[in-house]
Design an enzyme around this catalytic site. Structure first.
Site, PDB file in Angstrom:
ATOM      1  N   GLU A 101       8.108  -8.428  -3.102  1.00  0.00           N
ATOM      2  CA  GLU A 101       7.110  -7.780  -2.242  1.00  0.00           C
ATOM      3  C   GLU A 101       7.667  -6.463  -1.709  1.00  0.00           C
ATOM      4  O   GLU A 101       8.886  -6.289  -1.575  1.00  0.00           O
ATOM      5  CB  GLU A 101       6.765  -8.776  -1.107  1.00  0.00           C
ATOM      6  CG  GLU A 101       5.797  -8.309  -0.060  1.00  0.00           C
ATOM      7  CD  GLU A 101       4.392  -7.987  -0.563  1.00  0.00           C
ATOM      8  OE1 GLU A 101       4.259  -7.103  -1.421  1.00  0.00           O
ATOM      9  OE2 GLU A 101       3.430  -8.582  -0.048  1.00  0.00           O
ATOM     10  N   ASP A 105       5.036  -7.550   6.908  1.00  0.00           N
ATOM     11  CA  ASP A 105       4.529  -7.006   8.162  1.00  0.00           C
ATOM     12  C   ASP A 105       4.127  -8.195   9.047  1.00  0.00           C
ATOM     13  O   ASP A 105       4.958  -8.798   9.709  1.00  0.00           O
ATOM     14  CB  ASP A 105       3.357  -6.085   7.816  1.00  0.00           C
ATOM     15  CG  ASP A 105       2.843  -5.285   8.983  1.00  0.00           C
ATOM     16  OD1 ASP A 105       3.609  -5.019   9.909  1.00  0.00           O
ATOM     17  OD2 ASP A 105       1.656  -4.909   8.969  1.00  0.00           O
ATOM     18  N   PHE A 154       3.874   2.773  10.593  1.00  0.00           N
ATOM     19  CA  PHE A 154       3.201   2.660   9.309  1.00  0.00           C
ATOM     20  C   PHE A 154       3.885   3.608   8.336  1.00  0.00           C
ATOM     21  O   PHE A 154       3.951   4.814   8.563  1.00  0.00           O
ATOM     22  CB  PHE A 154       1.718   2.982   9.413  1.00  0.00           C
ATOM     23  CG  PHE A 154       0.958   2.564   8.179  1.00  0.00           C
ATOM     24  CD1 PHE A 154       0.501   1.264   8.039  1.00  0.00           C
ATOM     25  CD2 PHE A 154       0.753   3.460   7.141  1.00  0.00           C
ATOM     26  CE1 PHE A 154      -0.159   0.860   6.885  1.00  0.00           C
ATOM     27  CE2 PHE A 154       0.097   3.072   5.980  1.00  0.00           C
ATOM     28  CZ  PHE A 154      -0.358   1.770   5.856  1.00  0.00           C
ATOM     29  N   ARG A 167       2.239   6.820  -2.874  1.00  0.00           N
ATOM     30  CA  ARG A 167       3.115   5.791  -3.472  1.00  0.00           C
ATOM     31  C   ARG A 167       4.275   6.458  -4.205  1.00  0.00           C
ATOM     32  O   ARG A 167       5.332   5.858  -4.379  1.00  0.00           O
ATOM     33  CB  ARG A 167       2.333   4.921  -4.466  1.00  0.00           C
ATOM     34  CG  ARG A 167       1.239   4.077  -3.838  1.00  0.00           C
ATOM     35  CD  ARG A 167       0.683   3.097  -4.868  1.00  0.00           C
ATOM     36  NE  ARG A 167      -0.597   2.533  -4.442  1.00  0.00           N
ATOM     37  CZ  ARG A 167      -0.728   1.477  -3.651  1.00  0.00           C
ATOM     38  NH1 ARG A 167       0.329   0.882  -3.173  1.00  0.00           N
ATOM     39  NH2 ARG A 167      -1.916   1.021  -3.325  1.00  0.00           N
TER      40      ARG A 167
HETATM   41  P1  5GP Z   1       1.383  -8.579   5.824  1.00  0.00           P
HETATM   42  O1  5GP Z   1       0.466  -9.563   5.182  1.00  0.00           O
HETATM   43  O2  5GP Z   1       2.812  -9.028   5.929  1.00  0.00           O
HETATM   44  O3  5GP Z   1       0.848  -8.124   7.159  1.00  0.00           O
HETATM   45  O4  5GP Z   1       1.313  -7.270   5.000  1.00  0.00           O
HETATM   46  C1  5GP Z   1       1.820  -7.164   3.750  1.00  0.00           C
HETATM   47  C2  5GP Z   1       1.185  -5.998   3.032  1.00  0.00           C
HETATM   48  O5  5GP Z   1       0.593  -5.056   3.929  1.00  0.00           O
HETATM   49  C3  5GP Z   1       2.229  -5.224   2.286  1.00  0.00           C
HETATM   50  O6  5GP Z   1       2.431  -5.771   1.008  1.00  0.00           O
HETATM   51  C4  5GP Z   1       1.659  -3.840   2.248  1.00  0.00           C
HETATM   52  O7  5GP Z   1       0.796  -3.712   1.159  1.00  0.00           O
HETATM   53  C5  5GP Z   1       0.848  -3.738   3.529  1.00  0.00           C
HETATM   54  N1  5GP Z   1       1.616  -3.065   4.589  1.00  0.00           N
HETATM   55  C6  5GP Z   1       2.222  -3.621   5.656  1.00  0.00           C
HETATM   56  N2  5GP Z   1       2.847  -2.688   6.407  1.00  0.00           N
HETATM   57  C7  5GP Z   1       2.647  -1.516   5.770  1.00  0.00           C
HETATM   58  C8  5GP Z   1       3.052  -0.159   6.039  1.00  0.00           C
HETATM   59  O8  5GP Z   1       3.746   0.175   6.997  1.00  0.00           O
HETATM   60  N3  5GP Z   1       2.643   0.776   5.124  1.00  0.00           N
HETATM   61  C9  5GP Z   1       1.883   0.466   4.044  1.00  0.00           C
HETATM   62  N4  5GP Z   1       1.548   1.458   3.250  1.00  0.00           N
HETATM   63  N5  5GP Z   1       1.481  -0.789   3.768  1.00  0.00           N
HETATM   64  C10 5GP Z   1       1.865  -1.754   4.621  1.00  0.00           C
END
Ligand code: 5GP
Length: 185
Positions: A101, A105, A154, A167
């Site tokens: 992954e 987050d 972020f 990206r």
């Molecule tokens: P989670 O389910 O843990 O909240 O989020 C996982 C997904 O959210 C990551 O695989 C990513 O795609 C997106 N994400 C979480 N934090 C960030 C961030 O700071 N920047 C970006 N671009 N995507 C994030």
């Protein structure tokens, strides 16, 4: 690309720091899975660059596939909903599986994927993530191979996007939200 683009903020992690950590993770994974049948499953789209780098630091035979999920809309706020957009093509039954992954987050995506993968009878199931934002966690999740911890910002670059872009930035940068209404909470 950086010059004149106000959405790209400061560099949080340089490409050199990322490369060093990816190398260390690859070495550790190679030792831990020696003699075992390992499959890497990359979570699209964000993990495509990390997986491409990681797999070349792994020195044992390894299979790979991708799964595509969506957990965010077009902005920076989490919806809490994880949708499988593309499932993997190979069977993970009886194999040692490592989910690859980009960033953890809230933990909701990996929590969901771990549950889903468990139903498919892998021999073992572990998680590898290059970036971790522990301060944002909503559900506890164990990251077996953790790359680099970052603060609650972020971020974009190294596979991570904002509204589909950035990206391709080689360094991990902070998104400059000065001119964006949909700000990260
Ligand atoms: P989670 O389910 O843990 O909240 O989020 C996982 C997904 O959210 C990551 O695989 C990513 O795609 C997106 N994400 C979480 N934090 C960030 C961030 O700071 N920047 C970006 N671009 N995507 C994030």
């Amino acid at each position: 690309m950086k010059n004149g683009n106000s959405q790209i903020g400061e560099i949080l992690v340089t490409r050199e720091q990322i490369a060093q950590r990816v190398k260390e993770l690859g070495q550790k994974i190679s030792e831990d899975y020696k003699g075992k049948e390992l499959v890497l499953i990359g979570v699209l789209k964000g993990a495509f660059i990390f997986l491409a780098d990681l797999i070349r630091e792994i020195t044992i035979p390894v299979d790979m596939d991708f799964i595509a999920v969506s957990s965010y809309a077009d902005g920076t706020k989490t919806s809490g909903v994880v949708r499988i957009i593309k499932d993997m093509d190979i069977s993970i039954s009886g194999k040692h599986v490592l989910i690859v992954e980009d960033i953890v987050d809230t933990g909701l995506t990996l929590n969901h994927l771990k549950e889903l993968f468990s139903t498919r009878n892998p021999k073992s199931l572990k998680i590898c993530a290059i970036f971790d934002k522990p301060s944002r966690r909503l559900v506890p999740i164990e990251i077996d191979y953790k790359g680099i911890e970052i603060p609650n910002k972020f971020v974009i670059g190294y596979g991570l996007d904002y509204a589909g872009k950035y990206r391709n930035l080689p360094d991990l940068c902070v998104l400059n939200t000065d001119n964006i209404d949909d700000k990260k909470e």
